[in-house]
Design an enzyme around this catalytic site. Structure first.
Site, short mmCIF file in Angstrom:
data_model
loop_
_atom_site.label_atom_id
_atom_site.label_comp_id
_atom_site.label_asym_id
_atom_site.label_seq_id
_atom_site.Cartn_x
_atom_site.Cartn_y
_atom_site.Cartn_z
N THR A 173 51.74 19.34 23.83
CA THR A 173 50.50 19.61 23.11
C THR A 173 50.23 21.11 23.10
OG1 THR A 173 49.66 17.50 23.91
CG2 THR A 173 48.04 19.06 23.07
N CYS B 277 44.74 54.38 48.27
CA CYS B 277 46.05 54.25 48.92
C CYS B 277 46.03 54.75 50.36
CB CYS B 277 47.12 54.97 48.11
SG CYS B 277 46.79 56.72 47.87
#
Length: 138
Positions: free
Chosen positions: A9, A97
């Site tokens: 489908t 970071c």
């Protein structure tokens, strides 16, 4: 060999979601969002600078990311600011970071800023979904 059969489908929800994502990523939407964030940033900086003389903007306020502000509160360490505001604002005193490290920003150091400015530096960022009321509270 060609078959005229398709598998399963059609994923209507997925197709609709993809169409909305494409709409949101259109150049005009992105430009509008950037302009909106830039205006919010400049309004925030103007309000902050008019409220106190003990703040400095680190870097160029116009030639920088439209949704990010690095600023220093003179005479106050960034760790103190973070403790006072941790339940009210999401802010950082280090880049993403290296947020686990407790050493001065290498970027601010490379910019030639003095230790007082570096020790009071925090970074605020927001999105096009940030409300004027949230910026006022900040």
């Amino acid at each position: 060999m060609s078959h005229a059969v398709r598998s399963g489908t059609v994923n209507v929800a997925g197709i609709s979601g993809m169409a909305k994502a494409a709409e949101l990523c259109s150049a005009s939407y992105i430009e509008k969002s950037i302009n909106q964030m830039e205006q919010m940033k400049q309004n925030f900086i103007d309000n902050l600078l008019s409220a106190t003389k003990y703040v400095t903007i680190n870097g160029d306020r116009y030639n920088s990311l439209p949704n990010t502000i690095n600023l220093s509160f003179l005479g106050v360490k960034n760790s103190t600011i973070q403790k006072k505001l941790k339940m009210k604002l999401a802010l950082s005193s280090a880049s993403a970071c290296s947020s686990h490290e407790q050493k001065p920003s290498h970027v601010l150091t490379a910019m030639g800023l003095n230790d007082d400015i570096i020790q009071g530096a925090i970074c605020l960022s927001f999105s096009q979904n940030t409300s004027p009321e949230e910026l006022e509270q900040a």
